[in-house]
Each structure stands twice: as C-alpha cells, then as structure tokens.
Design a protein around this motif. Structure first.
Motif, mmCIF file in Angstrom:
data_model
loop_
_atom_site.group_PDB
_atom_site.id
_atom_site.type_symbol
_atom_site.label_atom_id
_atom_site.label_comp_id
_atom_site.label_asym_id
_atom_site.label_seq_id
_atom_site.Cartn_x
_atom_site.Cartn_y
_atom_site.Cartn_z
ATOM 1 N N PRO A 205 0.825 -1.210 0.000
ATOM 2 C CA PRO A 205 0.000 0.000 0.000
ATOM 3 C C PRO A 205 0.859 1.259 0.000
ATOM 4 O O PRO A 205 1.988 1.254 0.512
ATOM 5 N N PRO A 206 0.349 2.360 -0.554
ATOM 6 C CA PRO A 206 1.053 3.633 -0.408
ATOM 7 C C PRO A 206 1.327 3.934 1.063
ATOM 8 O O PRO A 206 0.576 3.520 1.951
ATOM 9 N N ASN A 207 2.438 4.616 1.305
ATOM 10 C CA ASN A 207 2.873 5.032 2.645
ATOM 11 C C ASN A 207 3.441 3.892 3.481
ATOM 12 O O ASN A 207 3.603 4.034 4.694
ATOM 13 N N THR A 208 3.778 2.772 2.828
ATOM 14 C CA THR A 208 4.518 1.727 3.541
ATOM 15 C C THR A 208 5.887 2.267 3.954
ATOM 16 O O THR A 208 6.586 2.911 3.169
ATOM 17 N N MET A 250 5.654 6.287 -1.251
ATOM 18 C CA MET A 250 6.080 5.386 -0.192
ATOM 19 C C MET A 250 6.924 6.119 0.850
ATOM 20 O O MET A 250 7.291 7.283 0.663
ATOM 21 N N ASN A 251 7.259 5.420 1.967
ATOM 22 C CA ASN A 251 7.924 6.066 3.093
ATOM 23 C C ASN A 251 9.180 5.317 3.558
ATOM 24 O O ASN A 251 9.472 5.260 4.744
ATOM 25 N N PHE A 252 9.920 4.769 2.621
ATOM 26 C CA PHE A 252 11.158 4.065 2.957
ATOM 27 C C PHE A 252 12.260 5.085 3.207
ATOM 28 O O PHE A 252 12.266 6.182 2.633
ATOM 29 N N ASP A 306 12.467 11.987 9.628
ATOM 30 C CA ASP A 306 11.779 11.960 10.922
ATOM 31 C C ASP A 306 10.970 10.667 10.963
ATOM 32 O O ASP A 306 9.915 10.560 10.327
ATOM 33 N N PRO A 307 11.461 9.650 11.674
ATOM 34 C CA PRO A 307 10.782 8.349 11.652
ATOM 35 C C PRO A 307 9.337 8.407 12.112
ATOM 36 O O PRO A 307 8.504 7.610 11.663
ATOM 37 N N ALA A 308 8.987 9.332 12.981
ATOM 38 C CA ALA A 308 7.607 9.417 13.464
ATOM 39 C C ALA A 308 6.657 9.858 12.353
ATOM 40 O O ALA A 308 5.524 9.372 12.251
ATOM 41 N N ILE A 309 7.128 10.764 11.516
ATOM 42 C CA ILE A 309 6.273 11.286 10.440
ATOM 43 C C ILE A 309 6.028 10.244 9.360
ATOM 44 O O ILE A 309 4.937 10.155 8.792
ATOM 45 N N ILE A 310 7.029 9.403 9.060
ATOM 46 C CA ILE A 310 6.901 8.466 7.938
ATOM 47 C C ILE A 310 6.475 7.063 8.373
ATOM 48 O O ILE A 310 6.379 6.169 7.534
ATOM 49 N N GLU A 311 6.208 6.866 9.658
ATOM 50 C CA GLU A 311 5.802 5.533 10.120
ATOM 51 C C GLU A 311 4.445 5.148 9.533
ATOM 52 O O GLU A 311 3.538 5.968 9.429
ATOM 53 N N GLN A 312 4.316 3.899 9.123
ATOM 54 C CA GLN A 312 3.064 3.418 8.527
ATOM 55 C C GLN A 312 1.992 3.223 9.597
ATOM 56 O O GLN A 312 2.285 3.072 10.790
ATOM 57 N N PRO A 314 -1.223 1.271 11.586
ATOM 58 C CA PRO A 314 -1.493 -0.122 11.958
ATOM 59 C C PRO A 314 -2.265 -0.871 10.871
ATOM 60 O O PRO A 314 -2.079 -2.087 10.696
ATOM 61 N N GLN A 315 -3.115 -0.176 10.124
ATOM 62 C CA GLN A 315 -3.874 -0.828 9.049
ATOM 63 C C GLN A 315 -2.943 -1.321 7.944
ATOM 64 O O GLN A 315 -3.130 -2.421 7.404
ATOM 65 N N VAL A 316 -1.937 -0.512 7.605
ATOM 66 C CA VAL A 316 -0.965 -0.934 6.598
ATOM 67 C C VAL A 316 -0.170 -2.137 7.097
ATOM 68 O O VAL A 316 0.068 -3.100 6.359
ATOM 69 N N THR A 317 0.218 -2.117 8.364
ATOM 70 C CA THR A 317 0.952 -3.252 8.941
ATOM 71 C C THR A 317 0.135 -4.530 8.864
ATOM 72 O O THR A 317 0.644 -5.589 8.438
ATOM 73 N N GLU A 318 -1.122 -4.459 9.227
ATOM 74 C CA GLU A 318 -1.985 -5.639 9.195
ATOM 75 C C GLU A 318 -2.143 -6.160 7.769
ATOM 76 O O GLU A 318 -2.093 -7.380 7.529
ATOM 77 N N TYR A 319 -2.317 -5.258 6.814
ATOM 78 C CA TYR A 319 -2.479 -5.650 5.414
ATOM 79 C C TYR A 319 -1.240 -6.398 4.920
ATOM 80 O O TYR A 319 -1.344 -7.444 4.269
ATOM 81 N N ILE A 320 -0.054 -5.868 5.241
ATOM 82 C CA ILE A 320 1.187 -6.480 4.767
ATOM 83 C C ILE A 320 1.400 -7.849 5.407
ATOM 84 O O ILE A 320 1.845 -8.801 4.743
#
Length: 439
Positions: A205-208, A250-252, A306-312, A314-320
């Motif tokens: 998903p976008p913003n992973t 994305m947010n890598f 800034d890791p806080a700003i780009i963190e995915q 919980p919905q993205v985590t569950e999907y992955i």
C-alpha cells in the motif's frame, strides 16, 4: 585503516550524453550527486572497496535476451549498451572471485524492458539485469538465479522475460499497481505453466515504511530464497520507495534500504529507479554500499528524516502481514495452472497489449509456450505495433530438452516458409545460436 568485511566493487556510469529531456527525472544528475557523496564520505579509501569502469555490452548480448524489432540499433543507444555493460562488469567481478559483492550504479535503467522491444517504456529500452544474467549463464554455465526487485514500480519487464524460466526466481516488491505505473504486479501473476510460482509479486500500500518492507524480507523473501537455493542473488535496487521521491508515494528511508540490503545479502545490486536526486539517492546509495561491504551504516541520515512522520499506520501493517501469509502459500503450493491465458494443444497461449509510454507506441502480442515437463519450454511470440509490422521471435531455452529443440527449429523453418513476417529472430540458447532475419 577501515577494512570492508566483504570486498565490494562499485561501477559508475552516469551517462552524460543520454537523457529523455534536460529536466526529466531520469537524467545524469541522478548519479552525479551520489558520485560526489561517496567520494566525500571516503568510501573508496576503505580497504576492499574499489571503483571500476563499465564494460560495453554487445549486440549479441542484447539479442541473447530480447526480440528487438526491427533490430538492436534502432531501440537502444551506446549509453544503453554501457549501462548493461556496467551490470555485466559487476557480475564478472563476483563470478571471477575478484570481489565478494558488486554494485552497478548505472543508468539508463532497464526493468520495464520486456522480452519484445519496439521502443522505450518506463524510461527503459533494454533490460540490463537480464542482459547481465544471460551473459554470465553463457560464460559460466547454467545458474539458478534469484532477482529481487525493490524498485517502487513493478518490474514488469523482468517478469515478462523470466515468466517461463523455471531456473529464475523473480520477486518484485513495489507500490500497489492500482495506484502507480505500470498498473501490474498482483499476486495472481505467478509465472507460466512450466515455471508456476517462480514469479512472486508483493504489491504494498502507499505510505509503507521501513517496518513494512523489512517485514516482507523477513517473513516472505528470505524463506522463499532458502527454499529456492539460488546460486546468485541479484537486487534490482530501485530507490524510488524513498519518502522524498517526487513520483511515488512510499515512506522508505536510507537506513531502511541499507537494512534491507544487509538482510537480503545480494551478490550483485543494480541501480534502477530513484528520482529524489539530492535528498535521497546519495544517502541511499551510501547505505547500500556500506551494507554490502559489511560495514556499519547507522550514521547514514538523509535530510528531513523523521521516523515518526513516515511511520506506517497499523492498518498498513496488518495488510502487509496478511499479504505475506498468502504469498507464502502461493509459492509453496501454487495453483495447478496459470490464470492468464489458455491451453491450445500442447501450447499455453496468452495475448498481450503493451503501451510504450515513453515513445507512444502500442504493441500487440500472441505468445505461446510449449507445455513441457522436462524444461522451460520453447517460446514463440508473434508481435506487431504502430511502428512495426507483424514479426516473430522464437526462443529455445538454455535448459531445452531434445523435443523442445526440435520443435523450436521446426517453428523457425515454418516461419520462413509459411509466415507473413517482416522480421524473424531466433534465440537458441541450447546451442548458442542467435539469428535475425529481415525481409
């Protein structure tokens, strides 16, 4: 003096004389900032890390992989041949034992270039990884190869080239095709009938963020690699998953890329996309180089990180997590037959319509492969486009059984005698014969 744990060869080719336009994202500055950064950081002062110049790929190298219509010279420039030659140089350093690892920092990129080439699509004309892989297979014999594509865009060209190759595992980790070019790369795409399960697509998903990418590596890619047992692992190291990239979502991070490289532990990395020329590429490439060399990369930080700003979320985590579970099942227990195409006698046939977005070319294909229990199967592709009339390409695979060799030669003879083809090309990998006819 600092010493690399793994000796590393770095090949640079910024392609000063090639760009789609002076302001296009795919231009020479993509690598100039990286080149300056690596030298300023003293990367080449580290014992065991060495810079090399690229080779120049030959017409035969390209014809070993592609059906170029009408021929190689009309679809690629010398810069494309040097870019592919940079990848070849990386492979030679590893195969000859001169370096433990190698990273080809080259352009133009290649992973959108498919088996048939009528022009440029997705900034790609020839597939530099495939040209590299087939050169070393020609030189060093059959190899089981895993290509892990971490570009943000689905590696549809590499997938197409290896769709029927049971000895090549292709895994693409990319932004979901429903949200990004080229609109492909879904879990249903698993490979042809003779290589089912050897293609795996992980659409994210976008913003992973780092968390999602590294979960995919740990819980899907590494278990699959352990089962496949490749002789060689190649990373198509596109860097447009970075949070600052201007054409993706994305947010890598640079450190995330370095961690991915350490976990994946590829023998060879080849640059693909990545268009945050100043804010991402110099730092991502530094991190990858340090990771491949087995060195610490914790100090690598890009601007505005800034890791806080780009963190995915919980919905993205569950999907992955759910996606990885499903993809493991598809690899270890693939369906009995591909879902794209149909059986016609002893062949599996699929039709394709392909658009070359860079050159504005529309192409249609009819592809048929021999369904063979003993090899990857002889392949025939009939192709026509808005710039070229009906032509045909026939490939006898490197692992061809005697039956498929005979079928391929018969197809070539029939193409000459009965076919109404403007151009005919035969790639006979088994007997190392590469022929091209234009009438």
């Amino acid at each position: 003096m600092l010493q690399a744990k793994n000796s590393l060869g770095v090949i640079f080719f910024p392609a000063f004389d090639w760009a789609i336009s002076p302001t296009h994202p795919e231009r020479e500055e993509r690598l100039l900032y990286t080149q300056d950064q690596l030298r300023e950081e003293g990367l080449f002062d580290i014992e065991g890390i060495t810079e090399y110049k690229p080779e120049i790929a030959t017409r035969e190298d390209v014809e070993r992989v592609h059906f170029c219509v009408p021929d190689v010279s009309t679809v690629c420039t010398k810069s494309h041949l040097i870019s592919a030659g940079g990848a070849i140089k990386a492979a030679q350093l590893v195969m000859e034992g001169k370096k433990d690892k190698a990273f080809a920092l080259v352009r133009p990129p290649g992973h959108h270039a498919m088996k048939v080439v009528h022009g440029s699509r997705g900034f790609c004309n020839i597939n530099i990884e495939a040209v590299m892989v087939e050169r070393i297979r020609e030189q060093y014999g059959p190899l089981r190869v895993a290509i892990i594509d971490t570009d943000c865009h689905h590696g549809d060209g590499t997938q197409d080239i290896y769709w029927h190759d049971r000895n090549t595992l292709f895994i693409s980790i990319h932004q979901d095709g429903r949200t990004l070019y080229p609109g492909t790369g879904f879990p249903i795409e698993l490979g042809g009938p003779n290589a089912l399960g050897k293609t795996l697509n992980i659409p994210l998903p976008p913003n992973t963020s780092d968390r999602g990418f590294l979960h995919v590596i740990d819980h899907l890619v590494l278990p699959v690699l352990e089962d496949f047992k490749p002789d060689l692992i190649i990373n198509s190291a596109g860097q447009d998953n970075h949070f600052s990239d201007p054409i993706t979502n994305m947010n890598f991070s640079a450190r995330g890329y370095a961690m991915l490289s350490r976990k994946l532990n590829p023998h060879i990395a080849v640059l693909e996309g990545g268009y945050a020329i100043q804010g991402a590429l110099p730092y991502v490439n530094l991190g990858i180089c340090l990771a491949m060399a087995g060195l610490d990369f914790d100090h690598v930080r890009e601007p505005d990180f800034d890791p806080a700003i780009i963190e995915q979320t919980p919905q993205v985590t569950e999907y992955i997590e759910k996606l990885c579970d499903e993809m493991r099942k598809l690899y270890f227990a693939p369906p009995p037959a591909p879902r794209q195409g149909e059986v016609s006698g002893e062949h599996f046939v699929r039709t394709k319509d392909i658009y070359y977005d860079t050159d504005g070319i529309s192409e249609s294909q009819v592809e048929s492969v021999v369904m063979c229990p003993d090899c990857s199967g002889t392949l025939k592709i009939e192709t026509w486009s808005t710039v070229n009339p009906l032509s045909v390409g026939i490939q006898i695979p490197i692992d061809a059984c005697d039956r498929c060799v005979g079928l391929g030669k018969r197809m070539l003879e029939e193409a000459h005698v009965k076919g109404n083809y403007r151009y005919i090309q035969c790639i006979n990998r088994k007997e190392k014969e590469y022929t091209h006819y234009g009438f």
